[in-house]
Design an enzyme around this catalytic site. Structure first.
Site, PDB file in Angstrom:
ATOM      1  N   SER A   1     -18.550 -31.155  51.925  1.00  0.00           N
ATOM      2  CA  SER A   1     -19.850 -30.473  52.407  1.00  0.00           C
ATOM      3  C   SER A   1     -20.021 -29.443  51.673  1.00  0.00           C
ATOM      4  CB  SER A   1     -19.312 -30.026  53.869  1.00  0.00           C
ATOM      5  OG  SER A   1     -20.441 -29.428  54.490  1.00  0.00           O
ATOM      6  N   THR A   2     -19.987 -27.858  51.942  1.00  0.00           N
ATOM      7  CA  THR A   2     -20.366 -26.845  51.169  1.00  0.00           C
ATOM      8  C   THR A   2     -19.604 -26.794  49.916  1.00  0.00           C
ATOM      9  OG1 THR A   2     -20.638 -25.950  53.399  1.00  0.00           O
ATOM     10  CG2 THR A   2     -20.370 -24.500  51.262  1.00  0.00           C
TER      11      THR A   2
ATOM     12  N   HIS B   1     -22.511 -33.745  53.725  1.00  0.00           N
ATOM     13  CA  HIS B   1     -23.436 -32.945  54.364  1.00  0.00           C
ATOM     14  C   HIS B   1     -24.686 -32.235  53.775  1.00  0.00           C
ATOM     15  CE1 HIS B   1     -19.623 -32.153  56.882  1.00  0.00           C
ATOM     16  NE2 HIS B   1     -19.925 -33.282  57.097  1.00  0.00           N
TER      17      HIS B   1
ATOM     18  N   MET C   1     -16.997 -26.465  54.662  1.00  0.00           N
ATOM     19  CA  MET C   1     -16.359 -25.686  55.862  1.00  0.00           C
ATOM     20  C   MET C   1     -15.769 -26.806  57.038  1.00  0.00           C
ATOM     21  SD  MET C   1     -19.085 -22.606  55.962  1.00  0.00           S
ATOM     22  CE  MET C   1     -19.980 -21.740  54.571  1.00  0.00           C
TER      23      MET C   1
ATOM     24  N   ASP D   1     -14.309 -31.528  59.373  1.00  0.00           N
ATOM     25  CA  ASP D   1     -14.773 -32.958  59.312  1.00  0.00           C
ATOM     26  C   ASP D   1     -13.982 -33.896  58.342  1.00  0.00           C
ATOM     27  OD1 ASP D   1     -16.341 -35.235  60.289  1.00  0.00           O
ATOM     28  OD2 ASP D   1     -18.062 -34.508  58.419  1.00  0.00           O
TER      29      ASP D   1
END
Length: 402
Positions: free
Chosen positions: A226-227, A253, A342, A345
């Site tokens: 993600s991030t 993401h 973050m 997930d």
């Protein structure tokens, strides 16, 4: 208190953003910059906690400034520009250079800033708490790009005036081979020999011979991030060999539209082929598939990709947990990787993968922009190994060979 530096070529936009941050008790405007060169200088002078950076600026554009900043004085950066909605390639490149996140000025209109004020504040607060470090060089691409990303190299004769001899393979003439266009050419032609075996660029890892990876043809690699993911993926995917004997499927993401640009950029700088996944794609060896934004990705029977727009899971679509759960039954044939991001997930899906006998790799804390998703997996005791991002590709290769 979050000390923020605002870099934008628009005086009015600098004022609007300054007023927005000044109205918040947890923000302080450390300064403003009007162009990329001034931004680089003020980052060094003021050492802000956060930088909001416009892409389109005079003297030195935002991407050039970002590259220098991330090499010399890395800080959390949120890209804020009218180009980020229309120019997805610039956004993806910024994320690959180390920007933590991005925000689009809706329609490019300054007057619409009120509509995204809450998004700006939310993303800037999150970005200020992230960990960034100096850019690590990814593996050298198979083509050294000069300007825009180049197309994949194709070995073809380029010697002006050379004409292949008309010799049948069954004749008594010299040995021949067939080029991609069907013409017979001498195998000992020095130009073709050179083009067929181009020198490996400096620092580019050699592809692993297929004979050394024969046991990996039944494996599948899945990656969730993600991030900070675009930069992490750039470090991992560019180090994967083009002859990896299995496929790789990634959930990053990212909003709809940006995943295609991410896939195209990674494909242009990697030995392995990369594409945005499509519904019904058959997973092939030596190919990477990235889940499109706004679609969950599931893998049917370990061989085919199925896309769906059922409700988000944990506020994510695509969700790593959805992909991981869909392939958990592959057990020992599965190599699952969790990287910077973050939240958590991927943790629940990793539990299923480990219960079925799959192998897991987690990115280590020092090289994560946000040590959230990998931390959840490590803290749950689900990681078989924890590696820095620059070593994850080799860990994948080794796991596939087992």
């Amino acid at each position: 208190m979050i000390r923020v530096l605002i870099a934008d070529d628009s005086a009015f936009m600098r004022k609007v953003l300054s007023d927005l941050f000044a109205s918040q008790p947890d923000f302080e405007v450390a300064g403003v910059a009007r162009n990329g060169q001034e931004t680089v200088e003020k980052v060094k002078e003021l050492s802000p906690d956060l930088l909001t950076l416009d892409v389109n600026m005079p003297v030195m554009d935002g991407l050039q400034a970002l590259e220098i900043i991330m090499k010399e004085h890395p800080i959390p950066v949120v890209m804020l520009s009218s180009l980020t909605q229309r120019g997805t390639e610039q956004t993806v490149r910024a994320l690959g250079l180390g920007a933590v996140d991005f925000i689009s000025k809706i329609g490019g209109s300054i007057s619409s800033i009120d509509g995204i004020a809450s998004e700006i504040l939310e993303k800037c607060r999150a970005a200020a708490g992230t960990h960034v470090m100096k850019n690590m060089p990814a593996a050298s691409p198979k083509i050294q790009p000069q300007g825009p990303p180049a197309m994949k190299r194709i070995a073809i004769p380029q010697r002006q005036g050379y004409k292949p001899p008309e010799i049948s393979p069954k004749s008594d003439g010299p040995a021949v081979g067939v080029n991609p266009y069907g013409a017979n050419v001498k195998r000992n032609n020095p130009l073709l020999t050179r083009n067929a075996n181009p020198p490996i660029p400096p620092n580019k890892p050699s592809a692993v011979p297929m004979k050394d990876m024969g046991r990996g043809a039944d494996k599948l690699v899945v990656i969730g991030t993600s991030t900070g993911g675009p930069q992490a993926l750039q470090n991992v995917v560019t180090r994967l060999p083009g002859n990896l004997p299995c496929g790789v499927v990634i959930v990053q993401h990212m909003p709809a539209g940006f995943t295609k640009a991410l896939a195209e950029r990674l494909d242009s700088i990697s030995a392995i082929s990369v594409k945005e996944a499509e519904d019904g794609d058959k997973i092939e060896a030596g190919k990477v598939y990235i889940a499109p934004g706004n679609y969950h990705l599931r893998i049917k029977n370990g061989t085919h990709i199925v896309l769906g727009q059922d409700p988000p899971v944990g506020n994510h679509r695509p969700a790593v947990n959805v992909m991981f759960s869909s392939v958990a039954q592959l057990g020992r044939k599965l190599v699952a990787v969790i990287m910077t991001g973050m939240g958590c997930d991927g943790c629940e899906g990793m539990k299923e993968i480990k219960a079925a006998g799959g192998y897991s790799i987690a990115q280590d804390e020092p090289t994560c922009v946000v040590y959230g998703m990998p931390k959840a997996v490590v803290d749950a005791g689900l990681a078989d190994e924890v590696r820095p991002v620059q070593n994850i590709a080799q860990a994948i290769v080794e796991a596939v060979k087992r």
